[in-house]
Design a protein around this motif. Sequence first.
Motif, mmCIF file in Angstrom:
data_model
loop_
_atom_site.group_PDB
_atom_site.id
_atom_site.type_symbol
_atom_site.label_atom_id
_atom_site.label_comp_id
_atom_site.label_asym_id
_atom_site.label_seq_id
_atom_site.Cartn_x
_atom_site.Cartn_y
_atom_site.Cartn_z
ATOM 1 N N LEU A 321 0.678 -1.511 -0.107
ATOM 2 C CA LEU A 321 -0.204 0.101 -0.141
ATOM 3 C C LEU A 321 0.783 1.422 -0.044
ATOM 4 N N VAL A 322 0.425 2.502 -0.724
ATOM 5 C CA VAL A 322 0.911 3.467 -0.877
ATOM 6 C C VAL A 322 0.366 5.112 -0.236
ATOM 7 N N ILE A 323 0.893 5.239 0.648
ATOM 8 C CA ILE A 323 0.283 6.924 0.944
ATOM 9 C C ILE A 323 1.083 7.629 0.809
ATOM 10 N N LEU A 324 0.502 8.412 0.516
ATOM 11 C CA LEU A 324 1.293 9.987 -0.150
ATOM 12 C C LEU A 324 0.825 10.760 0.501
ATOM 13 N N ASP A 325 1.464 11.531 1.549
ATOM 14 C CA ASP A 325 1.277 12.544 2.445
ATOM 15 C C ASP A 325 1.680 13.955 2.008
ATOM 16 N N GLU A 326 0.876 14.608 2.132
ATOM 17 C CA GLU A 326 0.800 15.996 1.715
ATOM 18 C C GLU A 326 0.851 15.731 0.092
ATOM 19 N N SER A 327 -0.411 15.407 -0.239
ATOM 20 C CA SER A 327 -0.209 14.814 -1.560
ATOM 21 C C SER A 327 0.030 16.503 -2.518
ATOM 22 N N PRO A 332 3.526 17.266 -7.041
ATOM 23 C CA PRO A 332 4.576 17.490 -7.855
ATOM 24 C C PRO A 332 6.043 17.401 -7.925
ATOM 25 N N GLN A 333 6.148 17.253 -6.600
ATOM 26 C CA GLN A 333 8.012 16.590 -7.170
ATOM 27 C C GLN A 333 8.231 15.382 -7.490
ATOM 28 N N LEU A 334 7.262 14.584 -7.382
ATOM 29 C CA LEU A 334 7.836 13.063 -8.320
ATOM 30 C C LEU A 334 7.415 13.611 -9.632
ATOM 31 N N ARG A 335 6.428 14.664 -10.273
ATOM 32 C CA ARG A 335 6.608 14.422 -11.928
ATOM 33 C C ARG A 335 8.062 15.545 -12.050
ATOM 34 N N ALA A 336 8.367 16.012 -11.126
ATOM 35 C CA ALA A 336 10.255 17.170 -11.776
ATOM 36 C C ALA A 336 10.698 16.316 -11.561
ATOM 37 N N SER A 357 24.793 5.495 -21.265
ATOM 38 C CA SER A 357 24.073 4.597 -20.171
ATOM 39 C C SER A 357 23.891 4.738 -19.407
ATOM 40 N N ALA A 358 24.503 6.249 -18.634
ATOM 41 C CA ALA A 358 24.696 6.328 -17.498
ATOM 42 C C ALA A 358 23.052 6.852 -17.100
ATOM 43 N N LEU A 359 22.352 7.215 -18.916
ATOM 44 C CA LEU A 359 21.112 7.926 -18.389
ATOM 45 C C LEU A 359 20.327 7.529 -17.948
ATOM 46 N N ASP A 360 20.470 5.862 -17.751
ATOM 47 C CA ASP A 360 19.530 5.328 -17.021
ATOM 48 C C ASP A 360 19.520 4.857 -15.800
ATOM 49 N N ASN A 361 20.627 5.791 -15.344
ATOM 50 C CA ASN A 361 20.905 6.128 -13.919
ATOM 51 C C ASN A 361 20.185 6.770 -13.421
ATOM 52 N N ARG A 362 18.640 6.953 -13.025
ATOM 53 C CA ARG A 362 17.969 8.122 -12.892
ATOM 54 C C ARG A 362 16.857 7.173 -11.983
ATOM 55 N N PRO A 363 15.517 8.379 -11.791
ATOM 56 C CA PRO A 363 14.712 7.763 -10.813
ATOM 57 C C PRO A 363 13.655 8.124 -11.696
ATOM 58 N N LEU A 364 12.852 7.110 -11.622
ATOM 59 C CA LEU A 364 11.553 6.900 -12.151
ATOM 60 C C LEU A 364 11.034 7.891 -12.611
ATOM 61 N N ASN A 365 10.823 7.847 -13.847
ATOM 62 C CA ASN A 365 9.456 9.252 -14.392
ATOM 63 C C ASN A 365 7.933 9.083 -14.142
ATOM 64 N N PHE A 366 7.353 9.702 -13.901
ATOM 65 C CA PHE A 366 5.749 9.968 -13.100
ATOM 66 C C PHE A 366 4.870 8.516 -13.467
ATOM 67 N N ASP A 367 4.405 7.996 -15.164
ATOM 68 C CA ASP A 367 4.313 7.156 -15.426
ATOM 69 C C ASP A 367 4.513 6.090 -14.989
ATOM 70 N N GLU A 368 5.880 5.996 -14.660
ATOM 71 C CA GLU A 368 6.836 4.363 -14.474
ATOM 72 C C GLU A 368 6.500 4.645 -12.734
#
Length: 652
Positions: A321-327, A332-336, A357-368
Amino acid sequence: MMGDQPRAVESLVGGLKKGLRFQTLMGVTGSGKTFNMANVIELVQRPTLVMTPNKTLAAQLATELREFFPENAVEYFVSYYDYYQPEAYIPRTDTYIEKETSINDEIDKLRHSATRSLLTRRDVIIVASVSCIYGLGSPEDYYSFVAEVRKGEIRDRQRFVRQLVEMQYERTNMDLSRAYFRVRGDVVELVPAYDDVAIRIEFWGDEIERIVELDYVTGEILSERDSVAIYPARHFVTPRDKLTKGVRRIKRELQQQLEFFGQQGKLLEAQRLEQRTNHDTEMLLQAGYCAGVENYSGPLGGREHGSAPWTLLDYFPDDFLVILDESHQTIPQLRAMYKGDKSRKSTLVEYGWRLPSALDNRPLNFDEFWERVNQGVFVSATPAEFELQESAEVVEQVIRPTGLLDPVVEIHPIQGQVDDLVQRIKESIASDSRCLVTTLTKKMAEELSDYLLEIGISTHYLHSEIHTLERGEILRDLRLGVYDVVVGINLLREGLDLPEVNLVAILDADKEGYLRSAGSLIQTMGRAARHVDGKVVMYADVVTRSMKTAIDETQRRRTIQAQHNHDNGIVPVGIRKEIRDLTDRIITETQDSVETSDRFERSRLSATDAKRLIVDLEKQMKQSAKKMEFERAAMLRDEIVELRHLVSIINA
């Protein structure tokens, strides 16, 4: 549970059991949203990830949830950097900035404790900042390195030592510390990356004769064990066969990129890339690790270029389960995060500092990220349109257990706003209460603060240029009555618990924008909701759409609470809380370490004094994290960063 807490919990749990993917808990300030989160977690009995927009809120929540769940594995997972300067290149000035970090050893330990808990038990609650969507090692590879050691089993000691090295434990002949091991004859001692106690494994020939836990400082034996599971010292670990394949893949990619640079006539870029990559691959083959190994996480993990990285979310079971506090802030932070990271790394690749391939060391994009969330609950007093659209059900929590009403809202013309404000502040002071005043600019906050001081009102301003610990001191002094008024900007919104404040004044409330949006106004007005006589004064010549929305919502909530109080014979009671501030303890413990009359007058600190203070604060930070005092550890971390910046200025 009191007020509408039982109804809210029942609705959320019912929605989860019905399979609703997303729900929103829209709770007013002071209604006990954290308590409701805890009850939902207790009733659904599933591993839970609680995400917050920053480390400070994560620390507060982790502390509170640990009190609610003393027997559960309540873990804290945030970025382990005390100081982080990312690798970057500025083409305009031909400036390469090498990655520079200072890792908080205790927080790194807590991160390992979090992943270990996820792999060994289900009663797990991870409180994390949004940094949890950054790349982490493969959970499959991580788990494949776990060493199960049992008393009485036959195991070659030298092979076991090599296994510890492959798990990224470092060998030492000196004192033990976290993620180190030492060998003395037939005895192997190590301190796991996720624990505070050492493990001693005693061999008799090739047989494991005894396993004990001990205090590695005093040598005191704490307990004997029949078995122990040792987890890797780093999250980025790769099996030898996979490592060899990964290195071959890195070398093929290097040749392709060198050919590309040759065609482009970029000889300098080709030379620097070849030199760096060859050095890194040699280190990988010899030690299994290299500086910046995360930049090779794609090839080493066997991932296709462009595929999503492994993150903390991949360590959870499918039903988490995921709880997003102060959503309204977290989303917006997850999107940016993805785009900012990609922009910096693309420049490094373009100029030959890193492989593509260094570009693959990254955060998830929002859709992922969104694909990985099976069920989630948004928690906010002011959920944004996105959360409301995604939610199959919106659960309101309007009634406060204390019976407190939302503040009364008044509108006053901008003409003469300062004179009117002064009169209201004096009335508030006469009732032994405090005031918050919000402005639109830093300059206005400082000028208004100076004016109030000139006419005899004890005031201080508060904005982003005030150092972290000083902010805590100012707010503590406001509660104590050292100041009667604090003037600020957006720092007077979420996360401030100030029961003594009965007046919130919003200057230029009709200037539409981020600081005067409906959500911001509701959050700001909520700062007066913990006082029995709370009042909000908006200075405006016109009632904007945001103002009307905020006022109507506040009045609606006030009406519901008033009716509940009437029906149940509840008399509103103001919140009374002990005035405790983290800065008090920090200053008390550090006042002897620096010979200066005012610790925060940094211009008087010499580089030597600042460095001495940094060492002292680092010790306290580690002790605080060790005691699970996460908020204090976070405050100390921020102070250390500021002091390091001061030292760099002094030395420049």
